[in-house]
Write a protein that holds these residues in place. Structure first.
Motif, PDB file in Angstrom:
ATOM      1  N   SER A 236       0.808  -1.208   0.000  1.00  0.00           N
ATOM      2  CA  SER A 236       0.000   0.000   0.000  1.00  0.00           C
ATOM      3  C   SER A 236       0.844   1.263   0.000  1.00  0.00           C
ATOM      4  O   SER A 236       0.338   2.330  -0.303  1.00  0.00           O
ATOM      5  N   GLU A 237       2.124   1.144   0.326  1.00  0.00           N
ATOM      6  CA  GLU A 237       2.956   2.348   0.400  1.00  0.00           C
ATOM      7  C   GLU A 237       3.964   2.426  -0.736  1.00  0.00           C
ATOM      8  O   GLU A 237       4.054   3.422  -1.432  1.00  0.00           O
ATOM      9  N   ILE A 238       4.722   1.352  -0.935  1.00  0.00           N
ATOM     10  CA  ILE A 238       5.765   1.400  -1.965  1.00  0.00           C
ATOM     11  C   ILE A 238       5.526   0.315  -2.999  1.00  0.00           C
ATOM     12  O   ILE A 238       6.444  -0.337  -3.474  1.00  0.00           O
ATOM     13  N   VAL A 239       4.250   0.108  -3.322  1.00  0.00           N
ATOM     14  CA  VAL A 239       3.809  -0.791  -4.388  1.00  0.00           C
ATOM     15  C   VAL A 239       4.226  -2.234  -4.143  1.00  0.00           C
ATOM     16  O   VAL A 239       3.448  -3.023  -3.641  1.00  0.00           O
ATOM     17  N   ALA A 240       5.433  -2.625  -4.488  1.00  0.00           N
ATOM     18  CA  ALA A 240       5.864  -3.965  -4.132  1.00  0.00           C
ATOM     19  C   ALA A 240       7.253  -3.945  -3.537  1.00  0.00           C
ATOM     20  O   ALA A 240       7.858  -4.979  -3.314  1.00  0.00           O
ATOM     21  N   GLY A 241       7.785  -2.744  -3.313  1.00  0.00           N
ATOM     22  CA  GLY A 241       9.085  -2.638  -2.689  1.00  0.00           C
ATOM     23  C   GLY A 241      10.189  -3.201  -3.550  1.00  0.00           C
ATOM     24  O   GLY A 241      10.251  -2.942  -4.752  1.00  0.00           O
ATOM     25  N   PHE A 242      11.035  -4.029  -2.943  1.00  0.00           N
ATOM     26  CA  PHE A 242      12.276  -4.429  -3.609  1.00  0.00           C
ATOM     27  C   PHE A 242      12.048  -5.244  -4.879  1.00  0.00           C
ATOM     28  O   PHE A 242      12.876  -5.241  -5.766  1.00  0.00           O
ATOM     29  N   HIS A 243      10.926  -5.977  -4.988  1.00  0.00           N
ATOM     30  CA  HIS A 243      10.773  -6.817  -6.194  1.00  0.00           C
ATOM     31  C   HIS A 243       9.826  -6.195  -7.216  1.00  0.00           C
ATOM     32  O   HIS A 243       9.224  -6.884  -8.027  1.00  0.00           O
ATOM     33  N   ILE A 244       9.752  -4.856  -7.217  1.00  0.00           N
ATOM     34  CA  ILE A 244       8.796  -4.203  -8.122  1.00  0.00           C
ATOM     35  C   ILE A 244       9.161  -4.414  -9.586  1.00  0.00           C
ATOM     36  O   ILE A 244       8.290  -4.558 -10.435  1.00  0.00           O
ATOM     37  N   GLU A 245      10.461  -4.486  -9.919  1.00  0.00           N
ATOM     38  CA  GLU A 245      10.856  -4.593 -11.326  1.00  0.00           C
ATOM     39  C   GLU A 245      10.973  -6.047 -11.782  1.00  0.00           C
ATOM     40  O   GLU A 245      11.332  -6.303 -12.920  1.00  0.00           O
ATOM     41  N   TYR A 246      10.694  -6.981 -10.892  1.00  0.00           N
ATOM     42  CA  TYR A 246      10.926  -8.380 -11.235  1.00  0.00           C
ATOM     43  C   TYR A 246       9.667  -9.026 -11.787  1.00  0.00           C
ATOM     44  O   TYR A 246       8.561  -8.742 -11.335  1.00  0.00           O
ATOM     45  N   SER A 247       9.859  -9.894 -12.761  1.00  0.00           N
ATOM     46  CA  SER A 247       8.713 -10.606 -13.315  1.00  0.00           C
ATOM     47  C   SER A 247       9.104 -12.066 -13.523  1.00  0.00           C
ATOM     48  O   SER A 247      10.243 -12.456 -13.295  1.00  0.00           O
ATOM     49  N   SER A 248       8.141 -12.844 -13.939  1.00  0.00           N
ATOM     50  CA  SER A 248       8.373 -14.235 -14.326  1.00  0.00           C
ATOM     51  C   SER A 248       9.069 -15.035 -13.211  1.00  0.00           C
ATOM     52  O   SER A 248       8.797 -14.833 -12.041  1.00  0.00           O
ATOM     53  N   MET A 249      10.032 -15.886 -13.594  1.00  0.00           N
ATOM     54  CA  MET A 249      10.631 -16.788 -12.601  1.00  0.00           C
ATOM     55  C   MET A 249      11.533 -16.041 -11.629  1.00  0.00           C
ATOM     56  O   MET A 249      11.792 -16.527 -10.541  1.00  0.00           O
ATOM     57  N   LYS A 250      12.025 -14.857 -12.012  1.00  0.00           N
ATOM     58  CA  LYS A 250      12.839 -14.102 -11.052  1.00  0.00           C
ATOM     59  C   LYS A 250      11.958 -13.669  -9.879  1.00  0.00           C
ATOM     60  O   LYS A 250      12.351 -13.788  -8.723  1.00  0.00           O
ATOM     61  N   PHE A 251      10.746 -13.211 -10.201  1.00  0.00           N
ATOM     62  CA  PHE A 251       9.819 -12.894  -9.124  1.00  0.00           C
ATOM     63  C   PHE A 251       9.466 -14.160  -8.349  1.00  0.00           C
ATOM     64  O   PHE A 251       9.404 -14.164  -7.124  1.00  0.00           O
ATOM     65  N   ALA A 252       9.268 -15.261  -9.091  1.00  0.00           N
ATOM     66  CA  ALA A 252       8.895 -16.515  -8.428  1.00  0.00           C
ATOM     67  C   ALA A 252       9.969 -16.946  -7.441  1.00  0.00           C
ATOM     68  O   ALA A 252       9.665 -17.511  -6.396  1.00  0.00           O
ATOM     69  N   LEU A 253      11.260 -16.672  -7.780  1.00  0.00           N
ATOM     70  CA  LEU A 253      12.331 -17.040  -6.847  1.00  0.00           C
ATOM     71  C   LEU A 253      12.212 -16.248  -5.544  1.00  0.00           C
ATOM     72  O   LEU A 253      12.390 -16.805  -4.456  1.00  0.00           O
ATOM     73  N   PHE A 254      11.914 -14.945  -5.650  1.00  0.00           N
ATOM     74  CA  PHE A 254      11.678 -14.167  -4.426  1.00  0.00           C
ATOM     75  C   PHE A 254      10.528 -14.751  -3.625  1.00  0.00           C
ATOM     76  O   PHE A 254      10.597 -14.910  -2.414  1.00  0.00           O
ATOM     77  N   PHE A 255       9.471 -15.056  -4.366  1.00  0.00           N
ATOM     78  CA  PHE A 255       8.251 -15.555  -3.760  1.00  0.00           C
ATOM     79  C   PHE A 255       8.520 -16.873  -3.032  1.00  0.00           C
ATOM     80  O   PHE A 255       8.183 -17.039  -1.862  1.00  0.00           O
ATOM     81  N   MET A 256       9.221 -17.798  -3.748  1.00  0.00           N
ATOM     82  CA  MET A 256       9.519 -19.093  -3.135  1.00  0.00           C
ATOM     83  C   MET A 256      10.511 -18.920  -2.006  1.00  0.00           C
ATOM     84  O   MET A 256      10.415 -19.583  -0.974  1.00  0.00           O
ATOM     85  N   GLY A 257      11.469 -17.983  -2.192  1.00  0.00           N
ATOM     86  CA  GLY A 257      12.439 -17.726  -1.135  1.00  0.00           C
ATOM     87  C   GLY A 257      11.755 -17.287   0.145  1.00  0.00           C
ATOM     88  O   GLY A 257      12.135 -17.701   1.243  1.00  0.00           O
ATOM     89  N   GLU A 258      10.699 -16.478   0.002  1.00  0.00           N
ATOM     90  CA  GLU A 258       9.975 -16.019   1.178  1.00  0.00           C
ATOM     91  C   GLU A 258       9.358 -17.203   1.918  1.00  0.00           C
ATOM     92  O   GLU A 258       9.437 -17.300   3.141  1.00  0.00           O
ATOM     93  N   TYR A 259       8.785 -18.138   1.146  1.00  0.00           N
ATOM     94  CA  TYR A 259       8.128 -19.261   1.806  1.00  0.00           C
ATOM     95  C   TYR A 259       9.131 -20.255   2.370  1.00  0.00           C
ATOM     96  O   TYR A 259       8.896 -20.834   3.435  1.00  0.00           O
ATOM     97  N   VAL A 260      10.269 -20.426   1.674  1.00  0.00           N
ATOM     98  CA  VAL A 260      11.297 -21.303   2.243  1.00  0.00           C
ATOM     99  C   VAL A 260      11.816 -20.686   3.537  1.00  0.00           C
ATOM    100  O   VAL A 260      11.986 -21.378   4.545  1.00  0.00           O
ATOM    101  N   ALA A 261      12.036 -19.349   3.518  1.00  0.00           N
ATOM    102  CA  ALA A 261      12.524 -18.681   4.734  1.00  0.00           C
ATOM    103  C   ALA A 261      11.526 -18.865   5.871  1.00  0.00           C
ATOM    104  O   ALA A 261      11.911 -19.084   7.021  1.00  0.00           O
ATOM    105  N   MET A 262      10.248 -18.794   5.523  1.00  0.00           N
ATOM    106  CA  MET A 262       9.210 -18.984   6.535  1.00  0.00           C
ATOM    107  C   MET A 262       9.275 -20.399   7.106  1.00  0.00           C
ATOM    108  O   MET A 262       9.221 -20.601   8.317  1.00  0.00           O
ATOM    109  N   PHE A 263       9.452 -21.385   6.221  1.00  0.00           N
ATOM    110  CA  PHE A 263       9.566 -22.769   6.673  1.00  0.00           C
ATOM    111  C   PHE A 263      10.793 -22.941   7.553  1.00  0.00           C
ATOM    112  O   PHE A 263      10.720 -23.546   8.623  1.00  0.00           O
TER     113      PHE A 263
END
Lengths: 428, 174
Positions: A236-263
């Motif tokens: 709501s403040e900085i759109v998507a923050g650090f991964h704003i310019e990322y798309s496709s599998m590069k974004f997916a790596l951030f996304f999966m990294g977040e969930y692996v970090a959570m695990f």
């Protein structure tokens, strides 16, 4: 090295690498359906293969296909394309590698040889985890900076400021924990937690260090950039923050990294504070000595659990509107059939163990499997807490975040060290 | 008459609220209650199973347009261009021709509405002196794979039936 050695090394490395990856799918599913249920919605439940929706898990496949086929954009204005590509790799690999030191079962003893049940059998333990997760934030900072985007830089800055403020209370909470356990080795910490306090309370970290547990869990939430501390993303403040310019599998790596970090941080919280793979009141030696009664108990408990679960499926897996020959009822019947087939296989294996293999190495293997299951169930529960918190609490404001970190958690952690060391000195 | 003032009680300044934790656990208890009741019985979800279960549309809803007819089936529209002039989105295109059946002087030979331009404001309905154009079809989902099929011509507009009876429609204020 004998064949058994090689096999066990392979198994452990495979567990350390693939279980976090499998948990991505489970956690994305848990997050989306969990969020929906917290908000009285249904969540993604339409995606199917031949009418089989697997409670919405098929949605993950659709998401993966979408992400793979999207255009992979590298912004033309970015002058640091190498770092731009490197950043998601750092985030993902760091998250994955930090799981390597978490023990998921007690050491397996076969023919007098000990096999430590962790991805990389070494003594660094908690230090390895701190080093690697501290490194993971470089990925976020690099991503924000190399995107050459205002929102990206802001997200990266917020992430770095947040990690600096929260690693200190986290480390200090660990100091008092180390004073209690007297070791940095996670395996030994879990051994310690297998004992009983006053003879009837499991000596878990959360019982010995309640304040430390709260501080550590709060800091771990901040470290994984999850709500209420997801300022680096802050849609709501900085759109998507650090991964704003990322798309496709590069974004997916951030996304999966977040969930692996959570695990991984869930598994670490479980290991440090909730007894790791220990089943309460049943230490490894007790289990090995009583392997036969435990197997008998499992023979009884598994069908009861399966009956309850299939009853739940039958009740909930049906269409809630008029539909001739409801296909979801048929779907539920197939699931229930599969569950009972799995129960039959498990029962056959347990009965085979009971009749032929009881005593010796099979006991040890049974206990290890039980402990792995316990560890995974506990970690899953902790991941659920992550999801639960995310869909309950709003995001902190930036100054509130820093105030909480420096003015509350830091003094509390110092106080905790003081009290703990006083008690430890008094008792020794 | 004195203004009534309600003094709001400010929350969040007591010690228990300032340490957050207790309030956080209270909030989490509430959300867990929702989660658990939905998990045990998912018929409690506040969800309309949309494509299968349609929402109820009231007569006042401005849906897709239609052209009305007299009882004998002839067009009510007299091609006065009121709706076209009024249209803020400029999505109505009328071409007038001579009327032969004696009901009026003009009749539309072409009456096109581009639904991709239309903003569903209902000004055309309000402007019409003959009650010839209405938005009472109850069609709320106008989607298609090509532009041509959402470009309404006079025959489609005439062929669409209203979804409500006359009494219900008048009750809506028309």
């Amino acid at each position: 090295m004998s064949q058994l050695d090689i096999l066990l090394v392979l198994l452990r490395v495979a567990f350390g690498a693939f279980v976090p990856l499998c948990f991505i799918a489970a956690l994305v599913w848990l997050e989306r359906r969990g969020a929906a249920f917290f908000q009285d919605r249904a969540g993604p439940n339409r995606c199917n293969i031949f009418g089989f929706r697997a409670a919405g898990l098929v949605q993950n496949l659709a998401d993966a296909v979408k992400l793979i086929f999207k255009e992979d954009v590298i912004p033309g204005h970015s002058r640091h394309k190498f770092y731009f590509v490197l950043a998601p790799l750092i985030v993902f690999v760091c998250a994955l590698v930090s799981f390597a030191v978490v023990p998921f079962a007690d050491a397996l003893v076969i023919e007098g040889k000990q096999y430590l049940m962790q991805g990389i059998p070494m003594d660094l333990g908690i230090l390895w985890f701190l080093a690697i997760t501290g490194f993971a934030v470089y990925g976020i900072i690099l991503a924000g900076w190399s995107s050459h985007n205002k929102y990206g830089v802001l997200g990266g800055l917020r992430a770095s400021a947040q990690v600096i403020s929260y690693e200190i209370p986290m480390g200090l909470a660990l100091v008092s924990l180390l004073a209690v356990y007297g070791t940095v080795n996670l395996g030994e910490m879990v051994h310690f937690q297998g004992r009983l306090l006053f003879g009837f309370i499991p000596m878990w970290g959360v019982v010995l260090q309640p304040l430390g547990a709260i501080i550590f869990i709060v800091a771990a939430f901040a470290e994984t950039n999850r709500t209420p501390f997801d300022l680096a993303e802050g849609e709501s403040e900085i759109v998507a923050g650090f991964h704003i310019e990322y798309s496709s599998m590069k974004f997916a790596l951030f996304f999966m990294g977040e969930y692996v970090a959570m695990f991984v941080s869930s598994s670490l919280i479980v290991t440090l504070f909730f007894g790791g793979y220990q089943i309460p009141w049943l230490a490894t030696e007790t289990l090995v000595a009583n392997a036969r009664p435990v197997a008998l108990l499992l023979l009884v408990v598994i069908p009861i659990a399966a009956a309850l679960f299939s009853g739940w499926i039958r009740k909930n897996n049906k269409s809630h509107y008029d539909r001739p020959k409801d296909p979801r009822v048929f779907e539920a019947k197939v699931y229930i059939g599969l569950i009972w087939m799995m129960v039959i296989v498990l029962e056959a294996v347990l009965a085979g163990y009971w009749l032929y293999a009881a005593g010796g190495a099979a006991d040890r293997i049974l206990v290890v499997l039980l402990q792995i299951a316990t560890f995974l169930v506990k970690t899953f529960m902790m991941c659920f807490v992550y999801v639960w918190v995310r869909w309950t609490l709003p995001r902190f404001r930036y100054d509130q975040l820093q105030k909480l970190g420096w003015k509350m958690l830091l003094p509390l952690a110092l106080l905790n060290i003081f009290i703990t060391s006083a008690v430890v000195v008094a008792l020794s | 008459m004195s203004a009534s003032i309600k003094v709001m009680e400010r929350k969040g300044s007591s010690f228990l609220e300032k340490i957050f934790l207790l309030e956080i656990f209270k909030g989490m208890w509430v959300t867990l209650g929702h989660f658990w009741s939905n998990l045990c019985d998912n018929s409690r979800l506040y969800v309309r199973h949309y494509p299968e279960v349609k929402p109820e549309i009231t007569p006042r809803w401005r849906g897709r347009h239609r052209l009305t007819t007299h009882d004998d089936g002839s067009v009510k529209c007299v091609a006065c261009f009121m709706c076209q002039t009024n249209c803020p989105a400029k999505c109505i295109m009328i071409e007038a021709g001579e009327r032969m059946d004696g009901k009026s002087e003009k009749v539309p030979v072409r009456f096109d509405i581009d639904l991709l331009e239309c903003i569903y404001c209902g000004y055309c309905v309000e402007a019409c002196p003959m009650d010839a154009i209405r938005m009472d079809t109850g069609i709320f989902s106008v989607t298609s794979y090509d532009r041509e099929s959402v470009y309404m011509r006079i025959d489609t507009l005439l062929a669409t039936e209203g979804a409500f009876d006359e009494k219900e429609y008048k009750k809506g204020g028309a």
